[in-house]
Design a protein around this motif. Structure first.
Motif, PDB file in Angstrom:
ATOM      1  N   ASN A 206       0.832  -1.194   0.000  1.00 27.47           N
ATOM      2  CA  ASN A 206       0.000   0.000   0.000  1.00 27.47           C
ATOM      3  C   ASN A 206       0.873   1.252   0.000  1.00 27.47           C
ATOM      4  OD1 ASN A 206      -2.338   1.552   0.065  1.00 27.47           O
ATOM      5  ND2 ASN A 206      -2.597   1.369   2.277  1.00 27.47           N
ATOM      6  N   GLU A 207       1.921   1.256   0.840  1.00 28.45           N
ATOM      7  CA  GLU A 207       2.800   2.421   0.922  1.00 28.45           C
ATOM      8  C   GLU A 207       3.622   2.604  -0.353  1.00 28.45           C
ATOM      9  OE1 GLU A 207       3.914   3.070   5.579  1.00 28.45           O
ATOM     10  OE2 GLU A 207       4.718   1.272   4.622  1.00 28.45           O
ATOM     11  N   THR A 208       4.118   1.500  -0.912  1.00 26.96           N
ATOM     12  CA  THR A 208       4.900   1.636  -2.150  1.00 26.96           C
ATOM     13  C   THR A 208       4.033   2.199  -3.261  1.00 26.96           C
ATOM     14  OG1 THR A 208       4.457  -0.651  -2.826  1.00 26.96           O
ATOM     15  CG2 THR A 208       6.427  -0.280  -1.531  1.00 26.96           C
ATOM     16  N   GLY A 209       2.772   1.766  -3.308  1.00 26.07           N
ATOM     17  CA  GLY A 209       1.865   2.328  -4.295  1.00 26.07           C
ATOM     18  C   GLY A 209       1.639   3.815  -4.075  1.00 26.07           C
ATOM     19  N   MET A 210       1.518   4.240  -2.815  1.00 26.08           N
ATOM     20  CA  MET A 210       1.322   5.653  -2.507  1.00 26.08           C
ATOM     21  C   MET A 210       2.546   6.479  -2.890  1.00 26.08           C
ATOM     22  SD  MET A 210      -0.625   5.046   1.129  1.00 26.08           S
ATOM     23  CE  MET A 210      -0.778   6.765   1.624  1.00 26.08           C
ATOM     24  N   LEU A 211       3.753   5.907  -2.779  1.00 23.79           N
ATOM     25  CA  LEU A 211       4.951   6.613  -3.234  1.00 23.79           C
ATOM     26  C   LEU A 211       4.964   6.753  -4.754  1.00 23.79           C
ATOM     27  CD1 LEU A 211       7.703   5.066  -0.920  1.00 23.79           C
ATOM     28  CD2 LEU A 211       6.615   7.314  -0.724  1.00 23.79           C
ATOM     29  N   GLN A 212       4.239   5.895  -5.441  1.00 26.90           N
ATOM     30  CA  GLN A 212       4.062   6.012  -6.891  1.00 26.90           C
ATOM     31  C   GLN A 212       2.883   6.929  -7.234  1.00 26.90           C
ATOM     32  OE1 GLN A 212       5.854   5.453  -9.524  1.00 26.90           O
ATOM     33  NE2 GLN A 212       5.693   3.321 -10.167  1.00 26.90           N
ATOM     34  N   SER A 213       2.189   7.423  -6.197  1.00 27.22           N
ATOM     35  CA  SER A 213       1.007   8.285  -6.293  1.00 27.22           C
ATOM     36  C   SER A 213      -0.268   7.505  -6.578  1.00 27.22           C
ATOM     37  CB  SER A 213       1.175   9.427  -7.303  1.00 27.22           C
ATOM     38  OG  SER A 213       1.082   8.998  -8.643  1.00 27.22           O
ATOM     39  N   PHE A 214      -0.254   6.161  -6.412  1.00 26.14           N
ATOM     40  CA  PHE A 214      -1.500   5.419  -6.453  1.00 26.14           C
ATOM     41  C   PHE A 214      -2.333   5.789  -5.232  1.00 26.14           C
ATOM     42  CE2 PHE A 214       0.618   2.752  -9.536  1.00 26.14           C
ATOM     43  CZ  PHE A 214      -0.414   2.260 -10.314  1.00 26.14           C
ATOM     44  N   PRO A 215      -3.647   5.737  -5.345  1.00 24.19           N
ATOM     45  CA  PRO A 215      -4.495   6.032  -4.187  1.00 24.19           C
ATOM     46  C   PRO A 215      -4.267   5.015  -3.071  1.00 24.19           C
ATOM     47  CG  PRO A 215      -5.782   6.058  -6.222  1.00 24.19           C
ATOM     48  CD  PRO A 215      -4.445   5.470  -6.553  1.00 24.19           C
ATOM     49  N   PRO A 216      -4.480   5.421  -1.806  1.00 26.38           N
ATOM     50  CA  PRO A 216      -4.407   4.446  -0.708  1.00 26.38           C
ATOM     51  C   PRO A 216      -5.385   3.306  -0.944  1.00 26.38           C
ATOM     52  CG  PRO A 216      -4.549   6.695   0.144  1.00 26.38           C
ATOM     53  CD  PRO A 216      -4.796   6.785  -1.338  1.00 26.38           C
ATOM     54  N   ASP A 217      -4.999   2.121  -0.489  1.00 27.08           N
ATOM     55  CA  ASP A 217      -5.831   0.924  -0.581  1.00 27.08           C
ATOM     56  C   ASP A 217      -6.048   0.443  -2.009  1.00 27.08           C
ATOM     57  OD1 ASP A 217      -6.068   0.855   2.175  1.00 27.08           O
ATOM     58  OD2 ASP A 217      -7.978   1.909   2.206  1.00 27.08           O
ATOM     59  N   TYR A 218      -5.161   0.813  -2.917  1.00 23.61           N
ATOM     60  CA  TYR A 218      -5.259   0.243  -4.251  1.00 23.61           C
ATOM     61  C   TYR A 218      -5.060  -1.267  -4.121  1.00 23.61           C
ATOM     62  CZ  TYR A 218      -4.925   0.038  -9.331  1.00 23.61           C
ATOM     63  OH  TYR A 218      -5.167  -0.229 -10.666  1.00 23.61           O
ATOM     64  N   PRO A 219      -5.905  -2.098  -4.744  1.00 23.79           N
ATOM     65  CA  PRO A 219      -5.927  -3.542  -4.448  1.00 23.79           C
ATOM     66  C   PRO A 219      -4.866  -4.358  -5.189  1.00 23.79           C
ATOM     67  CG  PRO A 219      -7.665  -3.020  -5.994  1.00 23.79           C
ATOM     68  CD  PRO A 219      -7.012  -1.705  -5.640  1.00 23.79           C
ATOM     69  N   TRP A 220      -3.610  -4.222  -4.800  1.00 26.29           N
ATOM     70  CA  TRP A 220      -2.548  -5.000  -5.426  1.00 26.29           C
ATOM     71  C   TRP A 220      -2.845  -6.485  -5.254  1.00 26.29           C
ATOM     72  CZ3 TRP A 220       0.195  -2.001  -8.398  1.00 26.29           C
ATOM     73  CH2 TRP A 220       0.308  -0.643  -8.058  1.00 26.29           C
ATOM     74  N   SER A 221      -2.739  -7.248  -6.327  1.00 30.33           N
ATOM     75  CA  SER A 221      -3.149  -8.642  -6.319  1.00 30.33           C
ATOM     76  C   SER A 221      -2.132  -9.486  -7.079  1.00 30.33           C
ATOM     77  CB  SER A 221      -4.539  -8.799  -6.960  1.00 30.33           C
ATOM     78  OG  SER A 221      -5.492  -7.963  -6.323  1.00 30.33           O
ATOM     79  N   GLY A 222      -2.308 -10.806  -6.996  1.00 34.27           N
ATOM     80  CA  GLY A 222      -1.412 -11.700  -7.697  1.00 34.27           C
ATOM     81  C   GLY A 222      -0.036 -11.742  -7.062  1.00 34.27           C
ATOM     82  N   THR A 223       0.951 -12.131  -7.830  1.00 33.99           N
ATOM     83  CA  THR A 223       2.322 -12.240  -7.337  1.00 33.99           C
ATOM     84  C   THR A 223       3.171 -11.106  -7.908  1.00 33.99           C
ATOM     85  OG1 THR A 223       2.899 -13.726  -9.162  1.00 33.99           O
ATOM     86  CG2 THR A 223       2.137 -14.746  -7.118  1.00 33.99           C
ATOM     87  N   ALA A 224       4.425 -11.061  -7.483  1.00 37.79           N
ATOM     88  CA  ALA A 224       5.361 -10.032  -7.956  1.00 37.79           C
ATOM     89  C   ALA A 224       4.760  -8.640  -7.821  1.00 37.79           C
ATOM     90  CB  ALA A 224       5.797 -10.311  -9.395  1.00 37.79           C
ATOM     91  N   GLN A 225       4.128  -8.361  -6.691  1.00 39.02           N
ATOM     92  CA  GLN A 225       3.437  -7.085  -6.530  1.00 39.02           C
ATOM     93  C   GLN A 225       4.399  -5.905  -6.513  1.00 39.02           C
ATOM     94  OE1 GLN A 225       0.666  -7.230  -3.241  1.00 39.02           O
ATOM     95  NE2 GLN A 225      -0.246  -9.136  -3.961  1.00 39.02           N
ATOM     96  N   ALA A 226       5.576  -6.077  -5.892  1.00 40.75           N
ATOM     97  CA  ALA A 226       6.550  -4.982  -5.886  1.00 40.75           C
ATOM     98  C   ALA A 226       6.976  -4.642  -7.303  1.00 40.75           C
ATOM     99  CB  ALA A 226       7.764  -5.353  -5.030  1.00 40.75           C
ATOM    100  N   GLN A 227       7.117  -5.650  -8.152  1.00 46.37           N
ATOM    101  CA  GLN A 227       7.488  -5.406  -9.543  1.00 46.37           C
ATOM    102  C   GLN A 227       6.363  -4.693 -10.283  1.00 46.37           C
ATOM    103  OE1 GLN A 227      10.691  -6.397 -10.457  1.00 46.37           O
ATOM    104  NE2 GLN A 227      10.311  -4.963 -12.129  1.00 46.37           N
ATOM    105  N   GLN A 228       5.122  -5.043  -9.968  1.00 46.93           N
ATOM    106  CA  GLN A 228       3.995  -4.340 -10.565  1.00 46.93           C
ATOM    107  C   GLN A 228       4.040  -2.851 -10.219  1.00 46.93           C
ATOM    108  OE1 GLN A 228      -0.015  -6.012 -10.168  1.00 46.93           O
ATOM    109  NE2 GLN A 228       0.891  -7.899  -9.397  1.00 46.93           N
ATOM    110  N   VAL A 229       4.288  -2.572  -8.933  1.00 50.59           N
ATOM    111  CA  VAL A 229       4.346  -1.174  -8.497  1.00 50.59           C
ATOM    112  C   VAL A 229       5.462  -0.446  -9.229  1.00 50.59           C
ATOM    113  CG1 VAL A 229       4.724   0.375  -6.544  1.00 50.59           C
ATOM    114  CG2 VAL A 229       3.395  -1.707  -6.232  1.00 50.59           C
ATOM    115  N   GLY A 230       6.649  -1.059  -9.276  1.00 49.68           N
ATOM    116  CA  GLY A 230       7.801  -0.409  -9.886  1.00 49.68           C
ATOM    117  C   GLY A 230       7.645  -0.179 -11.373  1.00 49.68           C
TER     118      GLY A 230
END
Length: 458
Positions: free
Chosen positions: A342-366
């Motif tokens: 959730n925090e990594t997404g917010m550092l990318q400017s995604f809204p809080p509680d964006y529903p990251w799913s599946g695997t390799a989520q950090a790679q998705q964010v990056g």
């Protein structure tokens, strides 16, 4: 969400096709601007995130959709957007990047001269790395739109592309042919290209992106989005003075932004993005220091260190490995929780509680386009008002199970699984250290934090 109802776009009804859509950066931006979008994404986990977010998606190969499903795309689509993977185009190494650029320019010329898809595909089969062909897809989609009976042969009105800075030369080649030569049917565009820093648009992260904005001739020349925030300009302090830890922390956490006379807002820091509660995010206590997993400032021998008063370093798939140090007073330092998804997404400017799913989520964010940056690009392309950081501050409401099933039925062919029409992707999570427990004072952590503060070079 900021309404755009009182501000007329250059297009009456904008509709975006997002190629290589990832977990939804540009689509989240479009959603915030009340613009419908359809994303095409190859990776299964990124699609699971998109379904959970309620984003319209095709789980498919971009090239295959162009060849086999183009006529089934909504004919109302009039904006082409995306960031094709460009691993093969690099300025590093022994000249392979320059060779890839020469190959791409050759294929661009052939496409613009009207060579058939069959001839182009046959020639592309001889490439040493087939990924090089992916950078041609936006142009091939633009050409295909003019040949589509379903669209009445209508070209896209606007094209918005972004990628790493090394791709600027490729976007400049795109601009050259779109302006001077035009598509095979004669459609020409006015184009702007540049490399922009995301922190100058309110993203709490320093990240450089090469962007292209094109408008069909007759819609007016496009402009790049005007910056709303100051450039992050790090300063160095005397490393030889070896101050006490608490003094070093104070010096490291100084507001390093430019004077206020420029009329721009200060760049947003990690503390700005993560300090306050939002949705399920409870707010991260400040001050804190972050040690990245890789070198900084072009020096691979030094790991990047930033404080909560600074924007994050470029968020990549390694963000989950960053070490966070907190409680920086009286020489007592704790190694705190590493950033949550959730925090990594917010550092990318995604809204809080964006529903990251599946695997390799950090790679998705990056891999994602920062949504706030994407909103600035789309707003500039469509002559809408510049969005504010608050545009992405409201917690995201995940799709219901029924909504997810509906979107997956459309995107994969079944409400609860992939089908034979879905591409096979590598769905394995990268290995990495688990997050240490927080709240426990650690002598080693304290020594490490004090050591990196004393060697701090911004």
């Amino acid at each position: 969400m900021t309404s755009t109802a009182s501000h007329k776009s250059i297009l009456d009804t904008p509709f975006i096709l997002d190629l290589f859509a990832g977990p939804g950066g540009l689509d989240v931006a479009a959603h915030a601007l009340d613009i419908p979008s359809l994303g095409i994404e190859w990776d299964k986990s990124a699609c699971l995130t998109r379904y959970a977010a309620g984003l319209d998606t095709l789980h498919a190969d971009v090239s295959a959709v162009r060849r086999e499903q183009f006529e089934s795309l909504p004919p109302e689509i009039n904006i082409l957007a995306g960031g094709p993977p460009c691993q093969t185009y690099s300025v590093a190494g022994s000249g392979a990047g320059r060779k890839a650029l020469a190959e791409v320019k050759n294929y661009i010329d052939r496409l613009m001269h009207g060579d058939s898809d069959q001839d182009i595909d046959k020639a592309l089969g001889n490439l040493s790395d087939p990924r090089t062909a992916l950078v041609l897809e936006p142009l091939r989609y633009a050409i295909q739109a003019t040949r589509s009976p379903n669209r009445s042969h209508r070209p896209y009105d606007v094209i918005v592309l972004e990628q790493v800075p090394a791709v600027q030369a490729l976007w400049q080649q795109y601009a050259k042919v779109l302006q001077e030569q035009g598509l095979p049917d004669g459609t020409r565009y006015e184009v702007v290209v540049d490399v922009l820093g995301t922190e100058t648009y309110g993203v709490p992260q320093t990240r450089k992106r090469a962007v292209l904005i094109a408008r069909r001739v007759g819609l007016g020349g496009p402009s790049l989005p005007a910056p709303t925030h100051r450039v992050y300009e790090p300063k160095k302090w005397n490393r030889g003075s070896a101050p006490k830890a608490e003094e070093a922390v104070q010096q490291a956490t100084l507001d390093l932004s430019s004077p206020e006379s420029d009329g721009l807002s200060p760049w947003r820091s990690m503390g700005d993005a993560l300090g306050d509660p939002a949705g399920s995010h409870r707010g991260r206590p400040t001050p804190f220091l972050v040690r990245s997993n890789y070198g900084s400032s072009g020096n691979p021998g030094r790991r990047g260190v930033r404080s909560d008063r600074q924007p994050a370093t470029t968020v990549t798939g390694r963000i989950s490995r960053f070490v966070v140090f907190q409680h920086l007073d009286k020489d007592i330092v704790y190694e705190g929780d590493r950033f949550s998804m959730n925090e990594t997404g917010m550092l990318q400017s995604f809204p809080p509680d964006y529903p990251w799913s599946g695997t390799a989520q950090a790679q998705q964010v990056g891999n994602a386009v920062p949504p706030l940056f994407g909103a600035h690009l789309l707003s500039a392309a469509l002559e809408l008002p510049a969005p504010s950081p608050e545009l992405m501050a409201k917690p995201w409401i995940a799709a219901t199970e029924e909504q997810r099933a509906k979107r997956r039925s459309h995107g994969c062919g079944a409400p609860d699984s992939c089908t034979d029409r879905c591409p096979r992707s590598d769905d394995k999570a990268p290995s990495g250290p688990t997050s240490p427990k927080a709240g426990r004072p650690s002598t080693k952590a304290s020594e490490a934090a004090r050591g990196m503060v004393l060697q701090y070079a911004l």
